[in-house]
Write a protein that holds these residues in place. Structure first.
Motif, mmCIF file in Angstrom:
data_model
loop_
_atom_site.group_PDB
_atom_site.id
_atom_site.type_symbol
_atom_site.label_atom_id
_atom_site.label_comp_id
_atom_site.label_asym_id
_atom_site.label_seq_id
_atom_site.Cartn_x
_atom_site.Cartn_y
_atom_site.Cartn_z
ATOM 1 N N THR A 131 0.845 -1.191 0.000
ATOM 2 C CA THR A 131 0.000 0.000 0.000
ATOM 3 C C THR A 131 0.878 1.238 0.000
ATOM 4 O O THR A 131 2.068 1.189 0.358
ATOM 5 N N SER A 132 0.277 2.383 -0.369
ATOM 6 C CA SER A 132 1.008 3.644 -0.332
ATOM 7 C C SER A 132 1.446 3.982 1.084
ATOM 8 O O SER A 132 2.549 4.495 1.308
ATOM 9 N N ARG A 192 -6.691 7.115 -10.646
ATOM 10 C CA ARG A 192 -5.614 6.983 -9.659
ATOM 11 C C ARG A 192 -5.122 5.542 -9.620
ATOM 12 O O ARG A 192 -5.914 4.606 -9.664
ATOM 13 N N ALA A 206 -1.912 3.078 -7.607
ATOM 14 C CA ALA A 206 -0.843 3.003 -6.619
ATOM 15 C C ALA A 206 0.497 2.793 -7.314
ATOM 16 O O ALA A 206 0.571 2.255 -8.432
ATOM 17 N N ALA A 207 1.563 3.177 -6.635
ATOM 18 C CA ALA A 207 2.901 3.100 -7.211
ATOM 19 C C ALA A 207 3.272 1.684 -7.620
ATOM 20 O O ALA A 207 3.991 1.485 -8.604
ATOM 21 N N THR A 218 1.435 -0.655 -8.856
ATOM 22 C CA THR A 218 0.666 -1.220 -9.961
ATOM 23 C C THR A 218 1.565 -1.436 -11.172
ATOM 24 O O THR A 218 2.319 -0.540 -11.562
ATOM 25 N N GLY A 275 4.670 3.853 -10.282
ATOM 26 C CA GLY A 275 5.473 4.809 -9.530
ATOM 27 C C GLY A 275 6.706 5.289 -10.272
ATOM 28 O O GLY A 275 7.182 6.409 -10.056
ATOM 29 N N GLN A 315 1.463 11.700 -5.970
ATOM 30 C CA GLN A 315 1.594 11.659 -4.510
ATOM 31 C C GLN A 315 3.049 11.341 -4.193
ATOM 32 O O GLN A 315 3.578 10.306 -4.607
ATOM 33 N N THR A 329 4.336 7.515 -4.407
ATOM 34 C CA THR A 329 3.511 6.481 -3.778
ATOM 35 C C THR A 329 2.202 6.237 -4.533
ATOM 36 O O THR A 329 1.590 5.183 -4.369
ATOM 37 N N ALA A 330 1.756 7.195 -5.332
ATOM 38 C CA ALA A 330 0.561 7.019 -6.157
ATOM 39 C C ALA A 330 0.583 8.090 -7.245
ATOM 40 O O ALA A 330 1.272 9.110 -7.113
ATOM 41 N N GLU A 380 -1.989 10.128 -10.368
ATOM 42 C CA GLU A 380 -3.279 10.370 -11.008
ATOM 43 C C GLU A 380 -3.063 10.830 -12.448
ATOM 44 O O GLU A 380 -2.126 11.591 -12.741
#
Length: 426
Positions: free
Chosen positions: A63-64, A124, A126-127, A129, A160, A182, A217-218, A220
């Motif tokens: 997770t982020s 969005r 997550a990094a 992905t 990311g 992010q 970390t994420a 968009e």
């Protein structure tokens, strides 16, 4: 994708009193932070080049929040770390035992988080992905798919890493559809969303690359919803999709564009396949060189003519581009924001081949070559691990190609990957 079960503290050799502080801290983070798992992995397993030694420990973050807490914890303790986002743009040395590898992994699927003022959806991810999984998800949305990322299909790595490298292919760059990033500021420990304008995005560059200032970390993205691609700018792809010369800003269905891009990339060995050594690479190893001024352009053309003849020189790809003037940030692509200067971009692959390095070329045994590294048999811009290569094999190949192009045409090729625990000799 299911993750292997982490060893419990009682099962893990990491509780040995002889362990280094870095490993002990890694064990504590894996035990105390939700979404963090301790793994025993070498960089040769975590990079697409399949080279590199073993870090002190590897921490996977699902997770982020887990990623941010892990980086903060290691930074506070002064433990050197490397965030590995798929390993598709890394050349890692054989002795990196002082590092802790931090690996973002897919934990949550992409999602639509809003609609911007122009009617585009904001997506969005997550990094951790996988990048191509995100692209596949976008083109599958709605009745016809979301548009914007389709030309970047098949690029290895994770979400990311995309803004760090400002990844690009077939006339498109990720900067074109970035909405926000992010970012964990490693100097302050603050986690915040930042605008693309703060990243100094340029050709295969951001101010996050070659620095340790932040960790993504994420991300968009702003994407269109009409099912059509961004305007097609790359000739080879446009021809594959039946674009005529009379069309201006041509667009095609995103699903058709994705299929065409993947076909082109597979033909060049640029889609990762564990069974195909042509794909054991860091993608395009050298950036396309840019020279400033017509005199510099003409000097390259003159050397090509002298070596290859006027007919071949006339076919050399050379495109006018605009770059800000002023000193660059360490030669990596940052600028001082000055006025635009005329510049010209050449094809690194074309220069490599015409300097005497055909597809499949390897350093001769008489010059120390081992046969374990060579240019791809499909594309001269990819340096590949033919099986069992060490980092030194890749370095020797890179030096031979770089120096050969410089000697032939007076052009200095700049490596695109990030170098960790090893440097490319001048």
């Amino acid at each position: 994708m299911s993750l292997p079960v982490s060893p419990s503290p009682s099962e893990s050799p990491a509780l040995s009193p002889a362990l280094s502080p870095a490993v002990s801290l890694a064990v504590s983070l894996a035990r105390d932070v939700d979404g963090v798992s301790l793994r025993d992995r070498a960089f040769s397993e975590m990079t697409t080049l399949r080279v590199g030694g073993s870090p002190a420990a590897t921490l996977e973050c699902a997770t982020s929040t887990a990623l941010a807490r892990t980086v903060r914890g290691l930074d506070r303790a002064g433990v050197p770390l490397l965030v590995v986002g798929g390993g598709s743009n890394l050349v890692v040395g054989d002795d990196v035992s002082g590092l802790v590898a931090v690996v973002p992994v897919a934990g949550t699927p992409p999602s639509v988080v809003g609609v911007d003022a122009g009617g585009e959806v904001v997506v969005r991810a997550a990094a951790g992905t996988v990048w191509d999984d995100l692209v596949a998800w976008t083109v599958a949305q709605g009745d016809a798919g979301y548009g914007g990322l389709e030309c970047l299909s098949g690029i290895p790595g994770t979400v990311g890493a995309a803004p760090v490298q400002n990844i690009g292919a077939y006339g498109a760059e990720v900067s074109r559809c970035l909405h926000r990033v992010q970012l964990l500021d490693r100097s302050t420990g603050e986690l915040a969303w930042v605008e693309p304008g703060s990243l100094d995005l340029a050709y295969r560059y951001s101010n996050l690359k070659f620095t340790a200032r932040g960790v993504v970390t994420a991300v968009e993205f702003r994407l269109t919803t009409d099912g059509l691609s961004a305007p097609l700018r790359f000739g080879e792809l446009a021809r594959r999709l039946g674009v005529s010369e009379k069309e201006t800003a041509p667009r095609r269905p995103v699903r058709n564009v994705r299929e065409a891009v993947l076909e082109l990339r597979r033909g060049k060995g640029m889609v990762l396949d564990p069974a195909d050594h042509d794909t054991w690479s860091a993608g395009s190893f050298f950036t396309n060189p840019v020279v400033e001024g017509e005199d510099a352009r003409d000097a390259v053309a003159a050397k090509v003519t002298a070596r290859c003849g006027a007919a071949v020189a006339g076919s050399m790809p050379c495109y006018p581009v605009t770059v800000p003037s002023g000193p660059r940030d360490g030669g990596a692509g940052g600028t001082d924001g000055g006025e635009a200067a005329p510049a010209f971009k050449f094809s690194a692959a074309w220069l490599i081949e015409h300097a005497g390095f055909p597809k499949g070329w390897q350093v001769p045994a008489a010059q120390g070559g081992t046969g374990r590294a060579g240019l791809s048999t499909k594309h001269t811009l990819a340096l590949t691990n033919r099986g069992g290569a060490s980092c030194s094999d890749i370095v020797a190949l890179a030096v031979a190609v770089r120096d050969g192009v410089r000697e032939a045409f007076g052009v200095s090729l700049v490596p695109e990957p990030v170098w960790v625990g090893v440097t490319l000799p001048e």
